[in-house]
Scaffold this motif. Structure first.
Motif, mmCIF file in Angstrom:
data_model
loop_
_atom_site.group_PDB
_atom_site.id
_atom_site.type_symbol
_atom_site.label_atom_id
_atom_site.label_comp_id
_atom_site.label_asym_id
_atom_site.label_seq_id
_atom_site.Cartn_x
_atom_site.Cartn_y
_atom_site.Cartn_z
ATOM 1 N N GLN A 112 0.737 -1.311 0.162
ATOM 2 C CA GLN A 112 0.090 0.061 -0.041
ATOM 3 C C GLN A 112 1.023 1.233 0.002
ATOM 4 O OE1 GLN A 112 -3.461 0.032 -0.110
ATOM 5 N NE2 GLN A 112 -2.970 -2.289 -0.521
ATOM 6 N N MET A 146 -13.666 4.782 -3.722
ATOM 7 C CA MET A 146 -13.226 3.616 -2.937
ATOM 8 C C MET A 146 -12.652 4.187 -1.388
ATOM 9 S SD MET A 146 -12.985 0.922 -4.782
ATOM 10 C CE MET A 146 -11.734 -0.131 -4.011
ATOM 11 N N LEU A 147 -12.008 5.148 -1.408
ATOM 12 C CA LEU A 147 -11.848 5.606 -0.132
ATOM 13 C C LEU A 147 -12.999 5.842 0.908
ATOM 14 C CD1 LEU A 147 -9.126 8.141 -0.935
ATOM 15 C CD2 LEU A 147 -8.552 6.205 0.233
ATOM 16 N N SER A 149 -15.797 4.077 0.504
ATOM 17 C CA SER A 149 -16.213 2.962 0.905
ATOM 18 C C SER A 149 -15.534 2.341 1.888
ATOM 19 C CB SER A 149 -16.196 2.237 -0.540
ATOM 20 O OG SER A 149 -17.009 2.512 -1.423
ATOM 21 N N GLU A 150 -14.205 2.613 1.930
ATOM 22 C CA GLU A 150 -13.431 2.046 3.156
ATOM 23 C C GLU A 150 -13.713 2.516 4.409
ATOM 24 O OE1 GLU A 150 -8.420 1.416 4.091
ATOM 25 O OE2 GLU A 150 -8.835 2.621 2.325
ATOM 26 N N GLY A 153 -16.945 1.188 5.496
ATOM 27 C CA GLY A 153 -16.828 0.117 5.980
ATOM 28 C C GLY A 153 -16.181 -0.115 7.517
ATOM 29 N N LEU A 154 -15.076 0.811 7.747
ATOM 30 C CA LEU A 154 -14.697 0.882 9.057
ATOM 31 C C LEU A 154 -15.687 1.376 9.961
ATOM 32 C CD1 LEU A 154 -11.150 2.492 8.025
ATOM 33 C CD2 LEU A 154 -11.673 -0.098 8.899
ATOM 34 N N THR A 169 -6.301 3.990 7.341
ATOM 35 C CA THR A 169 -6.456 4.164 5.746
ATOM 36 C C THR A 169 -5.084 4.837 5.342
ATOM 37 O OG1 THR A 169 -7.128 6.515 6.093
ATOM 38 C CG2 THR A 169 -8.723 4.632 5.818
ATOM 39 N N THR A 176 -8.440 12.965 5.867
ATOM 40 C CA THR A 176 -9.596 12.041 6.461
ATOM 41 C C THR A 176 -10.858 13.065 6.821
ATOM 42 O OG1 THR A 176 -7.891 10.500 7.305
ATOM 43 C CG2 THR A 176 -9.777 10.522 8.395
#
Length: 203
Positions: A112, A146-147, A149-150, A153-154, A169, A176
């Protein structure tokens, strides 16, 4: 000459490259465990020997040395790792230290990228000879989704602070907060205060 820098402990290799104008070897970490994960070396290669070879390379009077370091989030970007790497770089004494990170889709999911502020922090720790060669990351709409969604999800798993999400992340705190504010405005998450801290939860 661009090289992985793994064989300069061999005097014959050093002899062959002593007339080179520029050599760009890589050394991503001096942490043996991280070295195994990131570089997946041949079983006969030893990190200590590679470092020793790079130090000998740096002592050659001819070639200019630009040392490239690839940083991966959570693998070789911790302060203690960077401090140890910095001490080794002083021994190698390259003309430049080129800081890089993942800039295209990686083969392995664990590889990553670091964001630009994190790379800037590392550059500061490695001193004036260090430069960032990774291009600034421009987020496409798809990447932004995508960010988001991440993050969704968290916070669906458990309440998180902005600091939690930044750490999980790899994003800067400012980035953020920007994403959290957008998700709040879109009413996709809620914010609740507990023990004088803001926690973000899914709706």
């Amino acid at each position: 000459m661009i090289t992985n820098g793994s064989l300069f402990f061999d005097p014959l290799i050093l002899e062959r490259v002593k007339e080179a104008d520029l050599i760009i070897p890589s050394l991503d970490t001096v942490d043996p465990e991280a070295f195994q994960v990131i570089n997946r070396p041949h079983p006969e290669l030893r990190l200590a020997a590679i470092i020793e070879g790079l130090i000998h390379l740096g002592q050659l009077p001819g070639p200019r040395i630009w040392l490239e370091v690839l940083f991966l989030r959570g693998l070789n970007d911790q302060p203690a790792q960077i401090e140890a790497l910095s001490r080794t770089i002083e021994q190698i004494n390259p003309e430049k230290v080129q800081i890089n990170t993942v800039v295209r889709p990686p083969v392995e999911a664990f590889a990553q990228a670091l964001d630009y502020p994190a790379l800037e922090t590392i550059r500061g720790r490695l001193g004036p000879r260090a430069e960032i060669i990774a291009p600034p990351m421009v987020k496409t709409d798809f990447q932004k989704e995508m960010l988001e969604s991440e993050i969704l999800g968290l916070v669906a798993r458990r309440p998180c602070t902005a600091e939690d999400l930044s750490r999980l992340t790899g994003l800067s705190r400012q980035r953020t907060l920007e994403l959290l504010n957008r998700l709040l405005n879109e009413k996709k998450i809620v914010c609740e205060v507990f023990n004088q801290k803001d926690f973000f939860l899914s709706r």
